[in-house]
Design a protein around this motif. Structure first.
Motif, PDB file in Angstrom:
ATOM      1  N   LEU A 179       0.889  -1.128  -0.050  1.00 51.25           N
ATOM      2  CA  LEU A 179       0.059   0.008  -0.021  1.00 51.25           C
ATOM      3  C   LEU A 179       0.914   1.225  -0.105  1.00 51.25           C
ATOM      4  CD1 LEU A 179      -2.943   1.344   0.119  1.00 51.25           C
ATOM      5  CD2 LEU A 179      -2.831   1.092   2.668  1.00 51.25           C
ATOM      6  N   LYS A 198       2.080   1.640  -3.332  1.00 53.41           N
ATOM      7  CA  LYS A 198       1.215   2.196  -4.251  1.00 53.41           C
ATOM      8  C   LYS A 198       1.124   3.732  -4.191  1.00 53.41           C
ATOM      9  CE  LYS A 198      -3.694   1.914  -4.726  1.00 53.41           C
ATOM     10  NZ  LYS A 198      -5.071   1.367  -4.194  1.00 53.41           N
ATOM     11  N   LEU A 199       0.968   4.085  -3.046  1.00 53.94           N
ATOM     12  CA  LEU A 199       1.002   5.656  -2.727  1.00 53.94           C
ATOM     13  C   LEU A 199       2.038   6.428  -2.900  1.00 53.94           C
ATOM     14  CD1 LEU A 199      -1.518   5.199   0.382  1.00 53.94           C
ATOM     15  CD2 LEU A 199      -2.167   5.562  -1.782  1.00 53.94           C
ATOM     16  N   LEU A 227      -1.545   4.162   7.719  1.00 55.88           N
ATOM     17  CA  LEU A 227      -1.945   3.498   6.601  1.00 55.88           C
ATOM     18  C   LEU A 227      -3.465   2.784   7.206  1.00 55.88           C
ATOM     19  CD1 LEU A 227       1.233   2.356   5.109  1.00 55.88           C
ATOM     20  CD2 LEU A 227      -0.260   3.534   4.200  1.00 55.88           C
ATOM     21  N   VAL A 266      -2.481  12.749   1.614  1.00 57.79           N
ATOM     22  CA  VAL A 266      -2.524  11.401   0.730  1.00 57.79           C
ATOM     23  C   VAL A 266      -2.918  10.273   1.742  1.00 57.79           C
ATOM     24  CG1 VAL A 266      -1.108   9.659  -0.435  1.00 57.79           C
ATOM     25  CG2 VAL A 266      -0.505  12.070  -0.932  1.00 57.79           C
ATOM     26  N   LEU A 267      -2.536  10.315   2.663  1.00 52.21           N
ATOM     27  CA  LEU A 267      -2.916   9.022   3.633  1.00 52.21           C
ATOM     28  C   LEU A 267      -4.166   9.511   4.177  1.00 52.21           C
ATOM     29  CD1 LEU A 267       0.377   9.036   6.076  1.00 52.21           C
ATOM     30  CD2 LEU A 267      -0.566   7.235   4.361  1.00 52.21           C
ATOM     31  N   GLN A 325      -6.400   8.039   1.511  1.00 52.52           N
ATOM     32  CA  GLN A 325      -6.481   6.578   1.340  1.00 52.52           C
ATOM     33  C   GLN A 325      -7.234   5.767   2.401  1.00 52.52           C
ATOM     34  OE1 GLN A 325      -5.505   4.445  -0.997  1.00 52.52           O
ATOM     35  NE2 GLN A 325      -5.985   2.930   0.386  1.00 52.52           N
ATOM     36  N   LEU A 328     -10.736   4.499   1.771  1.00 53.50           N
ATOM     37  CA  LEU A 328     -10.678   3.387   0.969  1.00 53.50           C
ATOM     38  C   LEU A 328     -10.129   1.881   1.455  1.00 53.50           C
ATOM     39  CD1 LEU A 328      -9.040   5.393  -2.039  1.00 53.50           C
ATOM     40  CD2 LEU A 328     -11.368   4.989  -1.542  1.00 53.50           C
ATOM     41  N   THR A 329      -9.462   2.159   2.475  1.00 50.51           N
ATOM     42  CA  THR A 329      -8.866   0.915   3.159  1.00 50.51           C
ATOM     43  C   THR A 329      -9.794   0.466   3.947  1.00 50.51           C
ATOM     44  OG1 THR A 329      -6.549   1.945   3.016  1.00 50.51           O
ATOM     45  CG2 THR A 329      -7.004   0.186   4.681  1.00 50.51           C
ATOM     46  N   ARG A 354     -12.359  -1.439   1.926  1.00 52.19           N
ATOM     47  CA  ARG A 354     -12.070  -2.807   1.507  1.00 52.19           C
ATOM     48  C   ARG A 354     -11.986  -3.807   2.539  1.00 52.19           C
ATOM     49  NH1 ARG A 354      -5.899  -4.393  -1.220  1.00 52.19           N
ATOM     50  NH2 ARG A 354      -6.464  -6.472  -1.180  1.00 52.19           N
TER      51      ARG A 354
END
Length: 286
Positions: free
Chosen positions: A12, A15-16, A57, A79-80, A83, A86-87, A90
């Motif tokens: 992850l 990816k970021l 994360l 950015v974190l 994200q 989204l984490t 999922r």
């Protein structure tokens, strides 16, 4: 629901294009057992609303969400922050509505920056470089916080939980004691983090209590604390001279408070500092 494992965290991060930075004090927890331990030691209840500082994360966030009514994640990195939902979608889509992400600097966040529902607990892996200022800021500005469980550098954990007379008792110890009963809640090894830090960590637990009964303000008491430990090798009579105006004025305030002028700051409780502040206030008003 699955927690994030070391491999997934690194994937992850790649990816970021995230590289943990010393500037932000970032060390991500990659051990699921550690985040479960943090949640267990925090003694959370289903009705709690947790404020988490620096969720990174999302390792700890995922462990917190099933246990409480809500998590307010305060993240400074855009950015974190983007994200994190989204984490959660999922890994725990059924809990997504319990998460609120606030893009902000925890050193400056105020009640009006947070959801209307007030946080009752602070649970966080605090960035090493700002852990004490962030903790004290949140305790002051979020009076709804009733309990705290934070992971910090081991040396900082020792200072926060130190008692009068200890070699590491100092400004963080006294100021934390203004707000809460504080205790060390266990060690944390280095290898649970990515990147691996050069220091050990520790857990600190706090339970809010009323501050000492005093006519002095918090700012007045903290000014005495800062002065007393600015020159901790000196006696209080000498260390508080600039605060009181002169050394004799400091001695008068100390004696009126029932404190030996020859004592040193590390021997005093938060209640002692409050009495000293009171007596300077009364003297300056006469």
């Amino acid at each position: 629901m699955s927690l994030l494992g070391p491999a997934e965290i690194r994937i992850l991060a790649n990816k970021l294009n995230i590289r943990p930075t010393k500037k932000l004090g970032q060390n991500f927890v990659i051990d699921a057992g550690t985040v479960r331990k943090i949640v267990r030691v925090a003694e959370l209840e289903p009705d709690d609303v947790v404020i988490e500082v620096g969720p990174g994360l999302g390792s700890l966030t995922l462990a917190l969400l099933p246990e409480v009514r809500g998590v307010i994640a305060v993240e400074i990195d855009p950015v974190l922050a983007a994200q994190l939902p989204l984490t959660i979608d999922r890994h725990a889509p059924e809990l997504a509505d319990r998460l609120t992400v606030v893009l902000a600097d925890a050193m400056r966040v105020l009640p009006e920056d947070l959801p209307e529902e007030r946080p009752s607990a602070l649970v966080a892996n605090l960035p090493y470089n700002v852990s004490v200022p962030v903790l004290l800021h949140l305790l002051e500005t979020q009076p709804s916080l009733r309990k705290v469980l934070i992971m910090v550098q081991a040396e900082v954990a020792d200072r926060l939980a130190a008692v009068p007379g200890s070699k590491v008792y100092g400004i963080p110890s006294v100021k934390a004691a203004w707000y809460a009963d504080v205790r060390r809640a266990g060690p944390v090894g280095r290898t649970v983090f990515w990147p691996v830090p050069n220091v050990d960590s520790g857990l600190v637990a706090m339970v809010r209590r009323e501050p000492p009964t005093t006519v002095a303000t918090r700012e007045e008491v903290f000014a005495v604390v800062d002065a007393a430990f600015a020159q901790r090798r000196k006696t209080l009579r000498a260390a508080l001279a600039s605060w009181a105006g002169t050394a004799p004025a400091a001695e008068r305030a100390l004696r009126a408070a029932g404190i030996d002028p020859g004592a040193r700051g590390e021997q005093l409780t938060v209640e002692d500092f409050a009495r000293i502040a009171e007596n300077r206030t009364s003297e300056s008003s006469t």
